[in-house]
Design an enzyme around this catalytic site. Sequence first.
Site, PDB file in Angstrom:
ATOM      1  N   SER A 150      -6.606   7.936 -10.466  1.00 28.23           N
ATOM      2  CA  SER A 150      -6.629   8.211  -9.025  1.00 28.23           C
ATOM      3  C   SER A 150      -5.219   8.448  -8.483  1.00 28.23           C
ATOM      4  CB  SER A 150      -7.284   7.063  -8.266  1.00 28.23           C
ATOM      5  OG  SER A 150      -6.487   5.902  -8.333  1.00 28.23           O
ATOM      6  N   ARG A 151      -4.217   7.861  -9.147  1.00 26.83           N
ATOM      7  CA  ARG A 151      -2.860   7.999  -8.599  1.00 26.83           C
ATOM      8  C   ARG A 151      -2.365   9.447  -8.586  1.00 26.83           C
ATOM      9  NH1 ARG A 151      -1.292   2.154 -10.973  1.00 26.83           N
ATOM     10  NH2 ARG A 151      -1.840   1.040  -9.052  1.00 26.83           N
ATOM     11  N   TYR A 205      -0.535   2.841  -0.150  1.00 23.45           N
ATOM     12  CA  TYR A 205      -1.841   2.572  -0.769  1.00 23.45           C
ATOM     13  C   TYR A 205      -1.925   2.976  -2.248  1.00 23.45           C
ATOM     14  CZ  TYR A 205      -3.751   7.269   0.856  1.00 23.45           C
ATOM     15  OH  TYR A 205      -4.016   8.574   1.117  1.00 23.45           O
ATOM     16  N   GLU A 206      -2.983   2.502  -2.888  1.00 22.50           N
ATOM     17  CA  GLU A 206      -3.177   2.642  -4.344  1.00 22.50           C
ATOM     18  C   GLU A 206      -1.984   2.071  -5.110  1.00 22.50           C
ATOM     19  OE1 GLU A 206      -6.777   5.260  -4.341  1.00 22.50           O
ATOM     20  OE2 GLU A 206      -5.489   5.548  -6.042  1.00 22.50           O
ATOM     21  N   GLY A 207      -1.484   0.958  -4.624  1.00 18.81           N
ATOM     22  CA  GLY A 207      -0.302   0.335  -5.228  1.00 18.81           C
ATOM     23  C   GLY A 207       0.931   0.846  -4.539  1.00 18.81           C
TER      24      GLY A 207
END
Lengths: 388, 260, 332
Positions: A245-246, A366-368
């Site tokens: 997803s990243r 977001y997403e880390g």
Amino acid sequence: MGANIDYGITEEQQEIVNLIDDFGKERIVPVRAELDEKGIFPSDLLKELAQMDLMGLYIPEEYGGFEAGQLGFCLAIETMSKYCIGVSVSYAANALGADPILIGGSDEQKKKYLPPLASGEKWAAFGLTEPNAGSDAGGIATTAVKKGDKYILNGTKQWITNGGEADIYTVFAVTNKAKGARGVSCFIVEKGTPGFSFGKKEDKLGIRASATRELVFEDCEVPAENLIGREGMGFLLAMKTFDISRPGIASQGVGLAQGALDEAVKYAKVRKQFNKPIIANQGLLWMLSEMATKVETARAITYAACRTIDSGIKEVSKISAMCKYYAGDVAMSVTTDAVQVFGGYGFMKEYPVEKMMRDAKILQIYEGTNQIQRDIVGMALVKEYASA
Amino acid sequence: MNIVVCIKQVPDSDKVTIDRETNRLNRAGVPSIINPFDENALEMALQLKDAHGGKVTVISMGPPQAEEALRTALSHGADEAVLISDRKFGGADTWATSYTISLAVKKLGDVDLVLFGKQAIDGDTAQVGPGVAHFLDIPALTYAKAVEVTGETLKVTKVTEDGYEVWDIDKPCALTVVKEANQLRMPSLKKKMAAKKAEIPCWGFNELQPDEEKIGLAGSPTKVSKVFAPPVKLNKEILSGEPAEMITELIQKLKERNVL
Amino acid sequence: MSTTKELWVFAEQREGKIAGVVYELLSEGQILCEKSGYTLCAVLPSADGASLCQELYNFGAKKVYTIDDPKLKDYQNDYYSRAVAQLIHEKKPEIVLYGATTIGRSLAPTVAVMVNAGLTADCTQLDFDVEAGNLLQTRPAFGGNIMATIICPDNRPQMATVRSNVFKKTKVSDSESGEQVSYNVDLSAVPERMRRLESVHEADNTIDLNAAQYIVSGGRGVGKPENFKIIYDLASELGAAVGASRATVDAGWISHHHQVGQTGKTVCPVVYVACGISGAIQHLAGMQSSDVIVAINKDPDAPIFDVADFGLIGDLHAIVPEFQKQIAAAKA
């Protein structure tokens, strides 16, 4: 995609880009300011994307998708992000929600849940973050207790993109507290399940079109068959999901930065001060050059990550983290500079660049967070050089 | 329901510029598009098909490159396309065009509804829809903004200068469609990929077997006798400076011209 | 020159009232008949036309063909086209003019194919070539950037449609005499293929763009939807209708009813004020036949200035309110 640079894009991928570019110009641009200002979820746009066969780009053909691969899907996200990442995150979060099923789901689960996602008839969301478990995903407090052929979920998820709008949620909960991160499991929870409700919609700095809500579980009974993989596989599923997803978040950054660059160059050519267009000032022209080079390097590393994933290589955490933080930082810097190029007008809501700058910030979070991404790259380095 | 949508390929007027020296259009490099009103006709057809089933066939009369417009229509959801093209059809005015298109619709056979945009933006004549209808001997309503299937007939709402009218019309019939009717859906990826490879038959003189007197230049009662640049504005005045002064001057000049 | 040749104007009526454009066409017809020696006639299909003839005489019609039938009370394409086409077949006029209304633009193309006549849409200029005996029909082509003169050398009648406000009305007097010729058409043989169920006039307090004497239009330069207020304010001060460019309509700032241009309305007011409109061909096509064009734009190179009579270079957000203020002051 960048102009005049050969990225080896196939005809099919180019069609995806062209289609979404038209969609962006004709459908997103006229409404994006209003969606942003009023915080309206882009339901109509997602429905139209479904009719365009674009909701299932990331899903294999056997489950009704278009199977465009990581690069095909990321090109779609990038192109949409030129116009509004509030819309593109609402689009891409469907894949994020579906990824745990794609990665670890049984054939029955895939057959049941993926076709309606591919057709766009249903939407998905990914439920990991909690008030006390952000970057530290191991700190999850939501619990799932097995009772007969059911799991009973209790707890609260926070800041869930597409929360309340989605029909299918992949939710992470602790099944064995003693095992820490290895005691987390992932469940498919459908909207409407008794005991599953939503908190208020968050009021945000950017990506205001997207819906961000709490997911609240109060003795929510989920059929045991909705467990993805085995108990304890949740953390691994989350990490593998982030690996793919990243690059999508990176694509948002590339597209957003490209959109800001496009606006900045166009404006610099027509805005006149001291009887000449401001682009004739070397200081400003060099700023634009830096912006363009950053966009292109971010694009190159993002496509590299996509191709790596498409090639079937399993260990992609490092390149995924690299492109995510790099493109996210580029987006923040390029949109900030775009506002600078516009001067006072850039600060005004009449022009699109202030929104782009507000929107960009989330890409570093977001997403880390981008700090966590650097940790991931660093840990990969330590591992790679362990024997050196 | 079998629906035929007649479309025309036109230059994108938003992107056409004027050569300031010659006062002519710079048409080179100007993209061709489907006539915007024909998009509304196509969407009306697709919505009828969504609701009632059937088939949507798009046809276009024009040079061979008009095939591109037909492929675009297929990517938006039309089922089939036919190009009407022949050198012998060249130079047709609206009379000969109406006749030629009517032959193609007849050749398609069993048709319930023939749709047109209200007019084409390059010619602005709005004549071909009613013309084709007459050659087909079917009733026609112009400026339709909504249509409903009511048993064997159609209920059509048409726009008028100061409101609207609702008509009940027998099938088969022809309608010309206004912009207010709808907005054309975006193309779909799968249909777009398929449209690139779709076989589009081309019907020319041999296929349509027209009366030679009624096609092309010979079949066109109207002839262009001369073409010229529009008269340029004389006495153009450019004002600049403080708003209050400009406006005072403007109002005075408008009064001098007896228009205020 | 033969005096039996005739120039016809289709006398469009709705609910027993003759459309304004008919008088404009008769006025232009007077000039054409002077040149050609033709007789100016009107063709009036309706339920009962006798009472409507006098005003047609007053605008120069020497003869009015009335075709009375209950089926012709309201416009119905099949009945009207049959009636007019049959009369044309029988009387063989040289020229037939129609208003480019929603009715005229349905009827004329249908009649054209029925009687094998050429038809030129939206003429902005009509003239008569005495030597060749042709009607010279001039119309803008491709968005008004080229003017084309169209002739129909071999077919009669020569037919044209003309929009309202293109020609000026000129009344001959209030008591002209003329001849009413009643003509019967048997419509019982025409199959009834469409039926009007309802006719609705929408109360709209905005002034009709097509009929407006003054129009104030806003373009992308207006900046955002709320800013249309200054356009509305100036319009209301001038008694003007509000127009808009396609860009603003597409952006959803204003409804498409206001759109002027190729895909919107074509207008020809006495004064057209273009505010923040750059002047894409698409827009120019819809307004460049206005009598006087005022352009307000901050970009001196904007194409709108090419068609403007008066160009004001500057910020519309300062100029438009000032315009309104001074008009208000002048009225006070």
